[in-house]
Design an enzyme around this catalytic site. Structure first.
Site, short mmCIF file in Angstrom:
data_model
loop_
_atom_site.label_atom_id
_atom_site.label_comp_id
_atom_site.label_asym_id
_atom_site.label_seq_id
_atom_site.Cartn_x
_atom_site.Cartn_y
_atom_site.Cartn_z
N ARG A 64 -4.57 11.01 -7.88
CA ARG A 64 -3.07 10.57 -7.29
C ARG A 64 -3.62 9.62 -6.24
O ARG A 64 -4.64 9.51 -5.54
CB ARG A 64 -2.63 12.02 -6.63
CG ARG A 64 -2.46 13.08 -7.51
CD ARG A 64 -1.57 14.14 -6.87
NE ARG A 64 -1.06 15.23 -7.77
CZ ARG A 64 -1.78 16.42 -8.23
NH1 ARG A 64 -2.94 16.56 -7.45
NH2 ARG A 64 -1.59 17.15 -9.08
N ASP A 66 -2.01 7.34 -2.94
CA ASP A 66 -1.20 7.23 -1.78
C ASP A 66 0.07 6.19 -1.86
O ASP A 66 0.18 5.39 -2.71
CB ASP A 66 -1.79 7.24 -0.44
CG ASP A 66 -2.69 8.54 -0.06
OD1 ASP A 66 -2.41 9.50 -0.64
OD2 ASP A 66 -3.83 8.11 0.77
N TYR A 124 -12.21 2.38 -7.53
CA TYR A 124 -11.17 1.80 -6.56
C TYR A 124 -11.74 0.46 -6.08
O TYR A 124 -12.79 0.14 -6.17
CB TYR A 124 -11.03 2.64 -5.22
CG TYR A 124 -10.21 3.93 -5.67
CD1 TYR A 124 -8.77 3.96 -5.27
CD2 TYR A 124 -10.78 4.90 -5.91
CE1 TYR A 124 -8.24 4.92 -5.46
CE2 TYR A 124 -10.03 6.25 -6.00
CZ TYR A 124 -8.51 6.29 -5.99
OH TYR A 124 -7.90 7.13 -6.00
N ARG A 211 -9.80 3.89 2.46
CA ARG A 211 -9.34 3.46 3.72
C ARG A 211 -9.91 3.66 5.02
O ARG A 211 -10.15 2.79 5.96
CB ARG A 211 -7.99 3.83 3.81
CG ARG A 211 -6.80 3.20 2.70
CD ARG A 211 -5.52 3.84 2.69
NE ARG A 211 -4.62 3.58 3.76
CZ ARG A 211 -3.81 4.11 4.15
NH1 ARG A 211 -3.10 5.18 3.50
NH2 ARG A 211 -3.22 3.77 5.53
#
Length: 274
Positions: A64, A66, A124, A211
């Protein structure tokens, strides 16, 4: 961007199982996971699948993301008793999707395949613009810093993160992961002109982990902390020890990694763009 929320109960197996590779621009959505508002990537994808199949279809994803986070190759699976050629699932579903979401490929998979549980790693990418002027054409698609970055310092800081660690210092308060211990196998950092590209690969990630890592790497790169400070942050196992959470703008879920025997595509065209 996480492996935090628990999946719903497994979908009853009927007919065949289909895997899809999906790309999306996350700026206009409240993340991946379905919400009452209906303004998520999953909501839009499932509506498009239902329109094409003329019956409801529920999906499960590899990881998932954000709000504001993009997907280069999200992988989902679903069970259906409808017979369609793989190309039809791609073209037919895309007909009902908005321009910022597109199915890239479709493939029948064995009943034992699970988009999340079968993934052996996740990747990522963060794209960061270093410039005295804020982004314009690429606004929302790249992060931004106006102070110069030191690549050597960031590489030294990143080295402290490789391996199996308790990443509590980089975990959002609302994270629901059963354990903060993850294995980070790779962080690559390279510069192309004014743009930096950070590549992360791990068995799984915590909520906001990338992040929060980016916030710390940027602090080191700007000379506001020594590279060894990253080791101290990691050892603290406290979110208070780390830098603020960095913007989602330049974050991309590159996709999951599966064992070769599943025979799934390993890349899509957007990899070259990003």
């Amino acid at each position: 961007m996480s492996e935090t929320a628990r999946d719903p109960a497994p979908v009853a197996r009927t007919g065949r199982r289909i895997a899809l590779g999906v790309s999306y621009d996350g700026r206009g959505y409240q993340g991946w996971q379905s919400q009452p508002s209906g303004q998520t990537v999953q909501d839009r994808l499932e509506r498009a699948l239902a329109d094409f199949a003329c019956k409801p279809i529920s999906t499960l994803c590899a990881g998932r993301t954000d709000a504001g986070v993009h997907g280069l190759m999200q992988v989902v699976h679903f069970d259906t008793d409808i017979e369609r050629a793989p190309a039809s699932w791609v073209r037919g579903t895309n007909r009902f999707l908005p321009p910022d979401i597109a199915v890239q490929w479709a493939q029948p998979v064995p009943a034992g395949f699970h988009a999340r549980a079968s993934a052996i790693a996740r990747r990522y990418r963060y794209v960061l613009l270093e410039s005295p002027v804020r982004p314009s054409l690429e606004a929302g698609r790249v992060g931004w810093v106006f102070r110069p970055l030191d690549g050597v310092a960031m590489h030294a800081a990143a080295a402290h993160l490789i391996g199996e660690h308790d990443f509590s210092s980089f975990r959002a308060a609302e994270c629901q992961a059963a354990s903060p211990v993850k294995t980070l196998t790779r962080i690559d950092i390279e510069r192309r002109g004014a743009y930096w590209r950070f590549e992360f690969e791990a068995n799984a990630f915590l909520h906001h982990m990338i992040r929060n890592l980016m916030g710390c790497l940027v602090r080191v790169g700007q000379g506001l902390a020594h590279p060894d400070w990253m080791r101290e942050v990691l050892a603290a196992r406290s979110r208070d020890a780390a830098a603020p959470t960095f913007a989602p703008d330049g974050l991309y879920f590159v996709g999951p990694v599966y064992a070769p025997h599943w025979g799934l595509p390993e890349r899509v065209a957007a990899y070259d763009w990003a």
